[in-house]
Design an enzyme around this catalytic site. Structure first.
Site, PDB file in Angstrom:
ATOM      1  N   GLU A   1       0.846  -1.191   0.000  1.00 45.52           N
ATOM      2  CA  GLU A   1       0.000   0.000   0.000  1.00 45.52           C
ATOM      3  C   GLU A   1       0.884   1.245   0.000  1.00 45.52           C
ATOM      4  O   GLU A   1       1.752   1.395   0.872  1.00 45.52           O
ATOM      5  CB  GLU A   1      -0.894   0.051   1.240  1.00 45.52           C
ATOM      6  CG  GLU A   1      -2.013  -0.959   1.241  1.00 45.52           C
ATOM      7  CD  GLU A   1      -2.982  -0.743   2.401  1.00 45.52           C
ATOM      8  OE1 GLU A   1      -4.101  -1.232   2.303  1.00 45.52           O
ATOM      9  OE2 GLU A   1      -2.609  -0.075   3.390  1.00 45.52           O
ATOM     10  N   CYS A   2       0.666   2.136  -0.946  1.00 47.38           N
ATOM     11  CA  CYS A   2       1.345   3.433  -1.016  1.00 47.38           C
ATOM     12  C   CYS A   2       2.863   3.256  -0.928  1.00 47.38           C
ATOM     13  O   CYS A   2       3.488   2.830  -1.888  1.00 47.38           O
ATOM     14  CB  CYS A   2       0.798   4.368   0.057  1.00 47.38           C
ATOM     15  SG  CYS A   2       1.150   6.113  -0.286  1.00 47.38           S
ATOM     16  N   GLY A   3       3.488   3.541   0.206  1.00 42.51           N
ATOM     17  CA  GLY A   3       4.923   3.342   0.319  1.00 42.51           C
ATOM     18  C   GLY A   3       5.331   1.907   0.053  1.00 42.51           C
ATOM     19  O   GLY A   3       6.368   1.647  -0.578  1.00 42.51           O
TER      20      GLY A   3
ATOM     21  N   THR B   1      -1.366  -0.888  -4.385  1.00 45.11           N
ATOM     22  CA  THR B   1      -2.268   0.246  -4.554  1.00 45.11           C
ATOM     23  C   THR B   1      -1.651   1.482  -3.926  1.00 45.11           C
ATOM     24  O   THR B   1      -0.854   1.388  -2.986  1.00 45.11           O
ATOM     25  CB  THR B   1      -3.622   0.008  -3.864  1.00 45.11           C
ATOM     26  OG1 THR B   1      -3.422  -0.035  -2.432  1.00 45.11           O
ATOM     27  CG2 THR B   1      -4.265  -1.280  -4.326  1.00 45.11           C
TER      28      THR B   1
END
Length: 437
Positions: A327-329, A427
């Site tokens: 997720e993200c990072g 994501t």
């Protein structure tokens, strides 16, 4: 089930000292022998860890845009056994999005009304005198059905300044619950995404103890406690279940953002959480069913991650046969290259073709609704998800197949669709909840 009474600490806008007041209040109440249950209204990744440090009890997000009624009630039930619940609002009291979500528009006022918690309005009164009362009166009158406990005046310059402001509050009929003198040393350290992480604070416990002393000296704690309103009693429900039985979860300064209610739900359902630190060059547990890389700040540690050979070897070995999700990072770390703010290219895991850059900064912020085009761990294609995105990176290349159709809160498509390749998915949004029919 009997839940404790509660309050919501809010403000007209961000940057008013709301978080400082929240942390000081949590610790002061805990020091008085109360069991305090903290909450955060809205999609915040950082504040719950500070709340936990202050109260000694896990803090949970309550989000009226992303969460269905039964999930909100189930999360509120985490306060069982506490003496008082204290929630911190996001942004300004009435700030939300334009299009209604699962139960509301995402404002702190909606959280307070749903839970039955009176609001304490923290006002930065710098540069104002009696006019501060007009601001507070407007916030009270904007929604007459919202329970209103009173105001805490922050950054008061002098006794004369206090007298003038109190005169205005008396005229408006607004209770003053505390008066905080201006002090420059009470600000929490920040970076581009807001506060630094709790684990990065050089002496967090001492800082929170200082906030508590400051609150105790200048706020009427007894009156604040008595203003707490009865919490709506929740209907029975369950937290979201785990995406696998044995989950290797990255946890360190580079990977730290996972919503607390998800972790609590995974634990409650009997899943095993197997923490490991990529920054310490630890490989995920080889017997894990799933590797999950949360969000965080990999851009601040990109060189160390690129050199973490045991982590990368173990991650790639897992991805050959079993799922990996970021997720993200965590998504960026699964990609091919991460370019830091100085323009230095760092090779990441290469499990996805994603190339992201912090040299070309672009602000991405907002709720996300995603409809999966392919499975991700524990979720089938076609599942609708609610989440939130918050980062400054720019996608330079995203060659893999999209994971989902992704929209903002108003239904406008966004280009950050996530990616999938083999057993690997990622994501840019942080998952909050799935939609329930």
């Amino acid at each position: 089930m009997t839940l404790p009474p509660g309050l919501l600490i809010t403000a007209p806008a961000s940057g008013t000292g709301k978080t400082t007041v929240m942390l000081g209040l949590l610790r002061a109440l805990a020091d008085d022998g109360l069991t305090v249950q903290p909450f955060k209204s809205g999609p915040d990744y950082i504040d719950p860890a500070f709340h936990r440090a202050a109260a000694g009890r896990a803090s949970f997000n309550l989000d009226s845009w992303a969460m269905a009624p039964d999930l909100l009630s189930t999360i509120a039930a985490q306060a069982e056994g506490a003496d008082i619940a204290v929630a911190e609002g996001s942004m300004g009291l009435y700030d939300g999005v334009a299009t209604q979500g699962l139960t509301g528009f995402g404002s702190s006022a909606e959280t307070a009304k749903r839970m039955g918690w009176p609001v304490v309005l923290v006002l930065d009164v710098g540069g104002q005198a009696q006019s501060a009362a007009a601001t507070a009166l407007g916030f009270r009158a904007y929604d007459p059905d919202l329970p209103f406990a009173g105001v805490i005046l922050n950054r008061v310059a002098s006794p004369r300044h206090e007298r003038l402001i109190r005169r205005g509050m008396e005229q408006a009929g607004l209770p003053v619950l505390g008066v905080l003198p201006r002090r420059g040393d009470l600000a929490l350290p920040e970076r581009h995404l807001g506060l630094i992480q709790a684990v990065e604070h050089p002496d967090l416990d001492a800082a929170i103890a200082g906030y508590a002393t400051f609150l105790r000296d200048h706020v009427d704690l007894a009156t604040i406690r008595s203003a707490a309103g009865a919490t709506e009693q929740p209907a029975p429900g369950t937290l979201p279940g785990p995406p696998a039985q044995r989950i290797a979860l990255a946890q360190d300064a580079a990977f730290s953002f996972t919503y607390p209610h998800l972790l609590e739900g995974w634990h409650a359902a009997g899943a095993q959480i197997l923490p490991f630190s990529p920054l310490a060059d630890e490989a995920p547990d080889p017997d894990a069913d799933l590797v999950w890389l949360p969000g965080g700040y990999p851009e601040l540690h990109a060189g160390r991650l690129a050199a973490a050979s045991q982590f990368l070897i173990g991650l790639k070995a897992h991805a050959e046969t079993r799922p990996v999700h970021g997720e993200c990072g965590g998504y960026m770390a699964l990609g091919d290259v991460l370019i830091d703010k100085d323009g230095t290219r760092h090779a990441m895991a290469g499990l996805l073709g994603l190339v992201t850059s912090y040299e070309r900064r672009k602000f991405h912020l907002g709720y996300r609704r995603a409809i999966l085009e392919a499975p991700m761990p524990g979720l089938a294609p076609g599942t609708a998800l609610r989440g939130h995105e918050f980062h400054y990176s720019t996608i330079l290349d995203q060659p893999d197949a999209p994971l989902a159709q992704v929209f903002d809160a108003d239904g406008t498509p966004v280009p950050e669709t996530g990616s999938r390749r083999g057993h690997v998915t990622g994501t840019f949004f942080h998952l909050i909840a799935g939609e329930t029919k």
